[in-house]
Design a protein around this motif. Structure first.
Motif, PDB file in Angstrom:
ATOM      1  N   ALA A  92       0.854  -1.179   0.000  1.00 51.87           N
ATOM      2  CA  ALA A  92       0.000   0.000   0.000  1.00 51.87           C
ATOM      3  C   ALA A  92       0.894   1.234   0.000  1.00 51.87           C
ATOM      4  O   ALA A  92       2.001   1.211   0.530  1.00 51.87           O
ATOM      5  CB  ALA A  92      -0.887  -0.002   1.232  1.00 51.87           C
ATOM      6  N   THR A  93       0.410   2.301  -0.589  1.00 53.39           N
ATOM      7  CA  THR A  93       1.194   3.532  -0.609  1.00 53.39           C
ATOM      8  C   THR A  93       1.057   4.252   0.721  1.00 53.39           C
ATOM      9  O   THR A  93       0.187   3.938   1.539  1.00 53.39           O
ATOM     10  CB  THR A  93       0.729   4.463  -1.739  1.00 53.39           C
ATOM     11  OG1 THR A  93      -0.607   4.881  -1.455  1.00 53.39           O
ATOM     12  CG2 THR A  93       0.797   3.769  -3.095  1.00 53.39           C
ATOM     13  N   SER A  94       1.893   5.244   0.902  1.00 48.24           N
ATOM     14  CA  SER A  94       1.834   6.059   2.110  1.00 48.24           C
ATOM     15  C   SER A  94       0.475   6.739   2.222  1.00 48.24           C
ATOM     16  O   SER A  94      -0.103   6.823   3.306  1.00 48.24           O
ATOM     17  CB  SER A  94       2.950   7.100   2.084  1.00 48.24           C
ATOM     18  OG  SER A  94       2.852   7.960   3.184  1.00 48.24           O
ATOM     19  N   ALA A  95      -0.050   7.220   1.100  1.00 48.22           N
ATOM     20  CA  ALA A  95      -1.351   7.896   1.123  1.00 48.22           C
ATOM     21  C   ALA A  95      -2.470   6.940   1.525  1.00 48.22           C
ATOM     22  O   ALA A  95      -3.383   7.328   2.271  1.00 48.22           O
ATOM     23  CB  ALA A  95      -1.641   8.504  -0.242  1.00 48.22           C
ATOM     24  N   GLU A  96      -2.408   5.694   1.069  1.00 48.11           N
ATOM     25  CA  GLU A  96      -3.433   4.715   1.445  1.00 48.11           C
ATOM     26  C   GLU A  96      -3.365   4.405   2.938  1.00 48.11           C
ATOM     27  O   GLU A  96      -4.396   4.294   3.611  1.00 48.11           O
ATOM     28  CB  GLU A  96      -3.264   3.438   0.628  1.00 48.11           C
ATOM     29  CG  GLU A  96      -3.611   3.602  -0.827  1.00 48.11           C
ATOM     30  CD  GLU A  96      -3.170   2.417  -1.669  1.00 48.11           C
ATOM     31  OE1 GLU A  96      -2.345   1.613  -1.199  1.00 48.11           O
ATOM     32  OE2 GLU A  96      -3.657   2.307  -2.801  1.00 48.11           O
ATOM     33  N   GLU A  97      -2.150   4.264   3.453  1.00 50.26           N
ATOM     34  CA  GLU A  97      -1.991   4.002   4.890  1.00 50.26           C
ATOM     35  C   GLU A  97      -2.473   5.203   5.712  1.00 50.26           C
ATOM     36  O   GLU A  97      -3.106   5.034   6.750  1.00 50.26           O
ATOM     37  CB  GLU A  97      -0.536   3.677   5.233  1.00 50.26           C
ATOM     38  CG  GLU A  97      -0.075   2.324   4.739  1.00 50.26           C
ATOM     39  CD  GLU A  97      -0.757   1.154   5.427  1.00 50.26           C
ATOM     40  OE1 GLU A  97      -1.384   1.324   6.492  1.00 50.26           O
ATOM     41  OE2 GLU A  97      -0.647   0.044   4.884  1.00 50.26           O
ATOM     42  N   GLN A  98      -2.183   6.413   5.233  1.00 49.29           N
ATOM     43  CA  GLN A  98      -2.628   7.603   5.955  1.00 49.29           C
ATOM     44  C   GLN A  98      -4.152   7.694   5.923  1.00 49.29           C
ATOM     45  O   GLN A  98      -4.773   8.085   6.897  1.00 49.29           O
ATOM     46  CB  GLN A  98      -1.999   8.868   5.363  1.00 49.29           C
ATOM     47  CG  GLN A  98      -2.345  10.126   6.115  1.00 49.29           C
ATOM     48  CD  GLN A  98      -1.820  10.169   7.537  1.00 49.29           C
ATOM     49  OE1 GLN A  98      -0.965   9.382   7.939  1.00 49.29           O
ATOM     50  NE2 GLN A  98      -2.329  11.092   8.315  1.00 49.29           N
ATOM     51  N   ARG A  99      -4.741   7.305   4.815  1.00 46.24           N
ATOM     52  CA  ARG A  99      -6.213   7.300   4.723  1.00 46.24           C
ATOM     53  C   ARG A  99      -6.794   6.322   5.739  1.00 46.24           C
ATOM     54  O   ARG A  99      -7.795   6.611   6.396  1.00 46.24           O
ATOM     55  CB  ARG A  99      -6.631   6.918   3.311  1.00 46.24           C
ATOM     56  CG  ARG A  99      -8.118   6.846   3.097  1.00 46.24           C
ATOM     57  CD  ARG A  99      -8.458   6.593   1.635  1.00 46.24           C
ATOM     58  NE  ARG A  99      -9.757   6.020   1.438  1.00 46.24           N
ATOM     59  CZ  ARG A  99     -10.904   6.563   1.775  1.00 46.24           C
ATOM     60  NH1 ARG A  99     -10.912   7.713   2.383  1.00 46.24           N
ATOM     61  NH2 ARG A  99     -12.041   5.969   1.538  1.00 46.24           N
ATOM     62  N   ARG A 100      -6.163   5.173   5.894  1.00 45.46           N
ATOM     63  CA  ARG A 100      -6.616   4.216   6.915  1.00 45.46           C
ATOM     64  C   ARG A 100      -6.477   4.815   8.311  1.00 45.46           C
ATOM     65  O   ARG A 100      -7.347   4.622   9.168  1.00 45.46           O
ATOM     66  CB  ARG A 100      -5.814   2.925   6.816  1.00 45.46           C
ATOM     67  CG  ARG A 100      -6.139   2.114   5.603  1.00 45.46           C
ATOM     68  CD  ARG A 100      -5.347   0.818   5.549  1.00 45.46           C
ATOM     69  NE  ARG A 100      -5.589   0.137   4.291  1.00 45.46           N
ATOM     70  CZ  ARG A 100      -4.646  -0.323   3.500  1.00 45.46           C
ATOM     71  NH1 ARG A 100      -3.383  -0.226   3.845  1.00 45.46           N
ATOM     72  NH2 ARG A 100      -4.956  -0.911   2.376  1.00 45.46           N
ATOM     73  N   THR A 143      -9.258   7.255   8.873  1.00 45.08           N
ATOM     74  CA  THR A 143     -10.508   6.523   9.057  1.00 45.08           C
ATOM     75  C   THR A 143     -10.601   5.960  10.467  1.00 45.08           C
ATOM     76  O   THR A 143     -11.642   6.086  11.133  1.00 45.08           O
ATOM     77  CB  THR A 143     -10.625   5.383   8.020  1.00 45.08           C
ATOM     78  OG1 THR A 143     -10.590   5.945   6.716  1.00 45.08           O
ATOM     79  CG2 THR A 143     -11.906   4.585   8.205  1.00 45.08           C
ATOM     80  N   ALA A 158       2.403   4.537   7.402  1.00 46.55           N
ATOM     81  CA  ALA A 158       2.411   5.594   6.383  1.00 46.55           C
ATOM     82  C   ALA A 158       3.721   6.372   6.429  1.00 46.55           C
ATOM     83  O   ALA A 158       4.307   6.688   5.386  1.00 46.55           O
ATOM     84  CB  ALA A 158       1.226   6.536   6.584  1.00 46.55           C
ATOM     85  N   PRO A 212     -12.414   7.165  -1.729  1.00 42.58           N
ATOM     86  CA  PRO A 212     -11.375   6.960  -2.741  1.00 42.58           C
ATOM     87  C   PRO A 212     -11.935   7.210  -4.142  1.00 42.58           C
ATOM     88  O   PRO A 212     -13.123   6.998  -4.385  1.00 42.58           O
ATOM     89  CB  PRO A 212     -10.945   5.516  -2.552  1.00 42.58           C
ATOM     90  CG  PRO A 212     -12.092   4.866  -1.885  1.00 42.58           C
ATOM     91  CD  PRO A 212     -12.780   5.927  -1.073  1.00 42.58           C
TER      92      PRO A 212
END
Length: 93
Positions: free
Chosen positions: A23-31, A34, A65, A90
């Motif tokens: 997963a990208t840093s942005a995806e981890e930050q989104r998690r 959330t 992230a 997303p």
């Protein structure tokens, strides 16, 4: 020949697991955002155990992230805080 097949399978599994879990840093930050939002909602409802669990998940996701951002050489995302707005959905393609 048998060893060649085994080594090919092992290499394939290792490469697939490295690519599949990336997963990208942005995806981890989104998690992380959330989970922070879920923690805020649970705390507002008095479910402090659940809020604590979600807060821990937010911190863990933010840590991942940050690590991914450092590995990729991208800016480090800021730490999530109580009251952060929920993340935008997303993009759909």
């Amino acid at each position: 020949m048998n060893n060649f097949i085994k080594m090919t399978c092992i290499t394939g599994v290792l490469v697939a697991s490295a690519i599949g879990c990336g997963a990208t840093s942005a995806e981890e930050q989104r998690r992380a955002v959330t989970h922070q939002h879920n923690a805020d909602e649970a705390a507002d409802q008095g479910q402090y155990g659940m809020a604590s669990d979600e807060q821990r998940k937010a911190e863990d996701a933010h840590g991942r992230a940050v690590q991914k951002a450092m590995d990729d050489g991208t800016p480090i995302p800021r730490q999530t805080r109580p009251g952060d707005p929920p993340p935008a959905p997303p993009p759909t393609y």
